[in-house]
Design a protein around this motif. Structure first.
Motif, PDB file in Angstrom:
ATOM      1  N   SER A 216       0.823  -1.198   0.000  1.00 12.09           N
ATOM      2  CA  SER A 216       0.000   0.000   0.000  1.00 12.09           C
ATOM      3  C   SER A 216       0.860   1.251   0.000  1.00 12.09           C
ATOM      4  CB  SER A 216      -0.898   0.018   1.239  1.00 12.09           C
ATOM      5  OG  SER A 216      -1.888  -0.973   1.175  1.00 12.09           O
ATOM      6  N   TYR A 217       0.429   2.243  -0.761  1.00 12.08           N
ATOM      7  CA  TYR A 217       1.021   3.584  -0.773  1.00 12.08           C
ATOM      8  C   TYR A 217       2.329   3.656  -1.554  1.00 12.08           C
ATOM      9  CZ  TYR A 217       2.643   8.070   1.268  1.00 12.08           C
ATOM     10  OH  TYR A 217       3.076   9.358   1.465  1.00 12.08           O
ATOM     11  N   LEU A 218       2.998   2.517  -1.731  1.00 13.67           N
ATOM     12  CA  LEU A 218       4.352   2.496  -2.286  1.00 13.67           C
ATOM     13  C   LEU A 218       4.405   2.059  -3.738  1.00 13.67           C
ATOM     14  CD1 LEU A 218       6.094   0.765   0.754  1.00 13.67           C
ATOM     15  CD2 LEU A 218       5.806   3.222   0.339  1.00 13.67           C
ATOM     16  N   HIS A 219       3.251   1.936  -4.398  1.00 13.93           N
ATOM     17  CA  HIS A 219       3.193   1.446  -5.772  1.00 13.93           C
ATOM     18  C   HIS A 219       2.163   2.219  -6.576  1.00 13.93           C
ATOM     19  CE1 HIS A 219       4.809  -2.117  -3.615  1.00 13.93           C
ATOM     20  NE2 HIS A 219       5.479  -2.311  -4.735  1.00 13.93           N
ATOM     21  N   LEU A 220       2.301   2.149  -7.887  1.00 15.48           N
ATOM     22  CA  LEU A 220       1.218   2.587  -8.764  1.00 15.48           C
ATOM     23  C   LEU A 220       0.058   1.602  -8.639  1.00 15.48           C
ATOM     24  CD1 LEU A 220       3.202   3.547 -12.004  1.00 15.48           C
ATOM     25  CD2 LEU A 220       2.312   5.092 -10.244  1.00 15.48           C
ATOM     26  N   ASP A 221      -1.140   2.091  -8.866  1.00 16.41           N
ATOM     27  CA  ASP A 221      -2.330   1.264  -8.686  1.00 16.41           C
ATOM     28  C   ASP A 221      -2.380   0.116  -9.692  1.00 16.41           C
ATOM     29  OD1 ASP A 221      -5.004   0.763  -7.529  1.00 16.41           O
ATOM     30  OD2 ASP A 221      -5.690   1.328  -9.534  1.00 16.41           O
ATOM     31  N   GLU A 222      -2.590  -1.084  -9.178  1.00 17.91           N
ATOM     32  CA  GLU A 222      -2.619  -2.280 -10.027  1.00 17.91           C
ATOM     33  C   GLU A 222      -3.751  -2.208 -11.047  1.00 17.91           C
ATOM     34  OE1 GLU A 222      -1.162  -5.865 -11.407  1.00 17.91           O
ATOM     35  OE2 GLU A 222      -0.339  -4.819  -9.671  1.00 17.91           O
ATOM     36  N   GLY A 223      -4.956  -1.855 -10.598  1.00 19.25           N
ATOM     37  CA  GLY A 223      -6.100  -1.832 -11.490  1.00 19.25           C
ATOM     38  C   GLY A 223      -5.987  -0.808 -12.598  1.00 19.25           C
ATOM     39  N   THR A 224      -5.282   0.271 -12.337  1.00 16.41           N
ATOM     40  CA  THR A 224      -5.132   1.340 -13.320  1.00 16.41           C
ATOM     41  C   THR A 224      -4.021   1.054 -14.319  1.00 16.41           C
ATOM     42  OG1 THR A 224      -5.883   2.962 -11.687  1.00 16.41           O
ATOM     43  CG2 THR A 224      -4.729   3.815 -13.627  1.00 16.41           C
ATOM     44  N   PHE A 225      -2.909   0.522 -13.842  1.00 19.42           N
ATOM     45  CA  PHE A 225      -1.713   0.451 -14.673  1.00 19.42           C
ATOM     46  C   PHE A 225      -1.289  -0.955 -15.087  1.00 19.42           C
ATOM     47  CE2 PHE A 225      -1.319   4.521 -12.412  1.00 19.42           C
ATOM     48  CZ  PHE A 225      -1.173   5.362 -13.501  1.00 19.42           C
ATOM     49  N   ASP A 226      -1.981  -1.987 -14.616  1.00 18.91           N
ATOM     50  CA  ASP A 226      -1.650  -3.336 -15.071  1.00 18.91           C
ATOM     51  C   ASP A 226      -1.872  -3.443 -16.579  1.00 18.91           C
ATOM     52  OD1 ASP A 226      -0.835  -5.970 -14.824  1.00 18.91           O
ATOM     53  OD2 ASP A 226      -2.856  -6.712 -14.436  1.00 18.91           O
TER      54      ASP A 226
END
Length: 333
Positions: A216-226
């Motif tokens: 959490s907080y430390l990554h780009l959003d999975e759902g948006t950028f996968d």
């Protein structure tokens, strides 16, 4: 195998980020890492108020602080500590051709992709916000569901927003309100370069409920950028997924915290060039391998005529051209 992949990950990052100071990555194998592929971060909590620091009272990862200060602030210590789990089947090749079984399923995890991701955290894709689960040891103040951010904050923290409000300064820390914001799936990185690289929209960060420590907080959003060119710095790597470039959003984020970044769609290579290299027409790379590693996805590598005693595999889309109207480029040992 692992050493070659780590070295190639370092090569890719070195072509994308400019700096005069060496960045040393200390990497180790562990029997297991709680079911994760790897983890990495800057060595130490960060440096503040050094010469040429972009902002006062703000922590910068030492790899970046050294470049900005043009000094080896941490002496002989490594700048990044990385750990990788030996409990997975790894593919150590550099070409992304992960073996598949009879059903077409990948039989290993691409180590180069994971190494690139983890080094990215050590370079500055990391912040200091925490969410308290109410169980000792206290993440913030011991109150369940409260959130907090470090004092001083990380450079990354200063550009994170929830609902248009800065995490740093816009919320009391610690507080219940900050706790709600950290798990509200409503966190965005509002740095100018990252926003520009994302079509003038602040890129969404990974902020699920419940909080996932280390993700959490430390990554780009999975759902948006996968499944996009920006997928490297999302929190998970799917079976068979190969990501050998951080993508423009992650590079924009690193630029926003202070890195000098090369993110051109066009990269130049000239074997005769010496000195500083950034892939521009004035300061080209002197190996094709560097140009291929650095070029933006689907970009163009312009190569000056000549013989390049190199061997490499190119697996992601790009175009190779001879610089000028004539001449031949020969690549091979």
């Amino acid at each position: 195998g692992a050493v070659a992949a780590m070295n190639h990950a370092a090569l890719i990052w070195s072509t994308l980020l400019n700096g005069q100071r060496l960045v040393v990555v200390h990497a180790c194998w562990y029997a297991t890492l709680d079911s994760v592929f790897g983890q990495a971060g800057a060595n130490g909590i960060g440096w503040q108020n050094f010469n040429n620091a972009p902002q006062s009272d703000t922590l910068y990862p030492v790899a970046l602080a050294n470049q900005l200060a043009d000094s080896d602030l941490n002496g002989g210590a490594p700048e990044i500590n990385a750990s990788f789990s030996a409990g997975f089947t790894w593919y150590f090749g550099l070409d992304g051709n992960i073996p598949k079984d009879e059903s077409g399923n990948a039989t290993a995890t691409d180590f180069l992709s994971v190494a690139l991701h983890e080094i990215g955290h050590g370079l500055g894709f990391i912040g200091g916000a925490k969410w308290d689960n109410g169980v000792a040891p206290n993440e913030c103040n011991g109150f369940a569901n409260w959130g907090c951010v470090g004092n001083p904050p990380q450079a990354y923290d200063r550009l994170v927003q929830s609902g248009g409000t800065n995490i740093v300064g816009g919320f009391t820390s610690p507080s219940a309100a900050l706790g709600v914001a950290l798990v509200g799936n409503n966190l965005f990185f509002n740095g100018n370069e990252a926003v520009s690289a994302n079509g003038n929209i602040p890129p969404r960060l990974f902020a699920p409920n419940p909080w996932r420590g280390g993700s959490s907080y430390l990554h780009l959003d999975e759902g948006t950028f996968d499944n996009t060119v920006n997928a490297l710095m999302t929190p998970s790597l799917a079976d068979g997924e190969v990501l050998h470039h951080p993508g423009p959003v992650a590079l924009g984020l690193l630029a926003d915290i202070g890195w000098s970044v090369n993110s051109n769609l066009i990269v130049f290579v000239n074997r005769a060039h010496t000195g500083f290299e950034d892939g521009s027409a004035f300061d080209p790379y002197n190996t094709v391998q560097e140009g291929v590693a650095a070029v933006h996805p689907t970009g163009i590598v312009w190569i000056s005529a000549g013989n390049y005693n190199e061997r490499m595999t190119i697996y992601r889309p790009m175009t190779l051209h001879v610089t000028g109207n004539s001449g031949v480029v020969r690549i091979g040992p």
